[in-house]
Design an enzyme around this catalytic site. Sequence first.
Site, PDB file in Angstrom:
ATOM      1  N   GLU A  44     -37.775   2.212  -6.629  1.00 26.15           N
ATOM      2  CA  GLU A  44     -37.071   3.132  -5.989  1.00 26.15           C
ATOM      3  C   GLU A  44     -36.026   4.868  -7.056  1.00 26.15           C
ATOM      4  O   GLU A  44     -35.026   4.101  -6.978  1.00 26.15           O
ATOM      5  CB  GLU A  44     -35.462   2.265  -5.988  1.00 26.15           C
TER       6      GLU A  44
ATOM      7  N   HIS B 291     -29.076  -1.965  -7.038  1.00 22.58           N
ATOM      8  CA  HIS B 291     -29.703  -0.895  -5.969  1.00 22.58           C
ATOM      9  C   HIS B 291     -28.516   0.381  -6.996  1.00 22.58           C
ATOM     10  O   HIS B 291     -27.780   0.488  -7.141  1.00 22.58           O
ATOM     11  CB  HIS B 291     -28.984  -1.147  -4.624  1.00 22.58           C
TER      12      HIS B 291
ATOM     13  N   TRP C  87     -30.055  -2.755   5.230  1.00 29.15           N
ATOM     14  CA  TRP C  87     -29.044  -1.766   6.483  1.00 29.15           C
ATOM     15  C   TRP C  87     -28.439  -1.478   5.739  1.00 29.15           C
ATOM     16  O   TRP C  87     -27.616  -0.770   6.331  1.00 29.15           O
ATOM     17  CB  TRP C  87     -28.750  -3.194   7.062  1.00 29.15           C
ATOM     18  N   LYS C  88     -27.845  -1.245   4.215  1.00 27.49           N
ATOM     19  CA  LYS C  88     -27.098  -0.823   3.507  1.00 27.49           C
ATOM     20  C   LYS C  88     -25.594  -1.325   4.324  1.00 27.49           C
ATOM     21  O   LYS C  88     -25.446  -2.122   4.522  1.00 27.49           O
ATOM     22  CB  LYS C  88     -26.963   0.561   3.696  1.00 27.49           C
TER      23      LYS C  88
ATOM     24  N   SER D  23     -38.080   6.528   1.197  1.00 23.50           N
ATOM     25  CA  SER D  23     -38.048   7.191   2.478  1.00 23.50           C
ATOM     26  C   SER D  23     -39.958   6.730   2.605  1.00 23.50           C
ATOM     27  O   SER D  23     -40.590   7.590   3.012  1.00 23.50           O
ATOM     28  CB  SER D  23     -38.234   8.590   1.641  1.00 23.50           C
TER      29      SER D  23
HETATM   30  P1  PGA Z   1     -34.867   4.599   1.992  1.00 21.95           P
HETATM   31  O1  PGA Z   1     -33.964   3.764   1.417  1.00 21.95           O
HETATM   32  O2  PGA Z   1     -35.909   4.043   2.646  1.00 21.95           O
HETATM   33  O3  PGA Z   1     -33.277   5.288   3.273  1.00 21.95           O
HETATM   34  O4  PGA Z   1     -35.288   5.971   1.366  1.00 21.95           O
HETATM   35  C1  PGA Z   1     -34.363   2.659   0.430  1.00 21.95           C
HETATM   36  C2  PGA Z   1     -33.799   2.213  -0.452  1.00 21.95           C
HETATM   37  O5  PGA Z   1     -32.247   2.616  -0.715  1.00 21.95           O
HETATM   38  O6  PGA Z   1     -34.157   1.124  -0.711  1.00 21.95           O
END
Ligand code: PGA
Length: 225
Positions: free
Chosen positions: A151, A96, A9-10, A188
């Site tokens: 990522e 991250h 969820w950041k 994404s």
């Molecule tokens: P996103 O983020 O699915 O919004 O691209 C992925 C992530 O940062 O882990």
Amino acid sequence: MPIFTVSSWKETGTVAQARAWVNSLAKEIFPLVKGKEIIVLPPFTALSAVSKDLKQLNLPIKIGAQDISRFEEGKHTGEISAVMVAEFASYVMLGHSERRSQLGETDEIVAEKVRLAKKYNLTPMVCVSEIPQAEALKKLINDFSDLIAYEPVFAIGTGKPDTPDNANEVAGQIKSIFPQARVLYGGSVDGSNAKEFTQQKNLSGVLVGNRSLDPNFFLEILKNV
Ligand code: PGA
């Protein structure tokens, strides 16, 4: 081998929003869980409430944090340690690319956090956006048999994922560095492309940010991995 399906969820979500997310999954998730390890990474402030609600509803979702302190305990104002997180979570995401670029997190710091995570029985999920970051980790901690999320920066939050072929290729390179690790793809991912990634030989799952915030979109992903 389960398919890892991770929702991160950041910096999003109050406790009330987190509880609403968990509650709206409760009705539909059970038929979708077979063969999957479903992990949610809420903000620190919601870990306690989410863990309580998951237990109460008996939902087969594991909890992770999005970070831990590089310090074990003590005079580090504002930090949250591995042992604190381990009260609620069984996983922790580390390194991250947003933390690396916005907060100066280095390979050395990531390695320190991996050691602390292991010490407190948290399974680390280390994010790498390119192979040199995996090579740096190898030099610093040698053996790593947990989760690595590939990522690529260009794919995060842009709506432009990497190609499944390339993600598989990079995951293969990561596995040649850490043969025991399981590699996930993130960047994404949504319900329409998740399966293309999870079908790849070297990929064991997906890590989803934006498209997992709405529980209905997350259910779509669970239907399609
Ligand atoms: P996103 O983020 O699915 O919004 O691209 C992925 C992530 O940062 O882990």
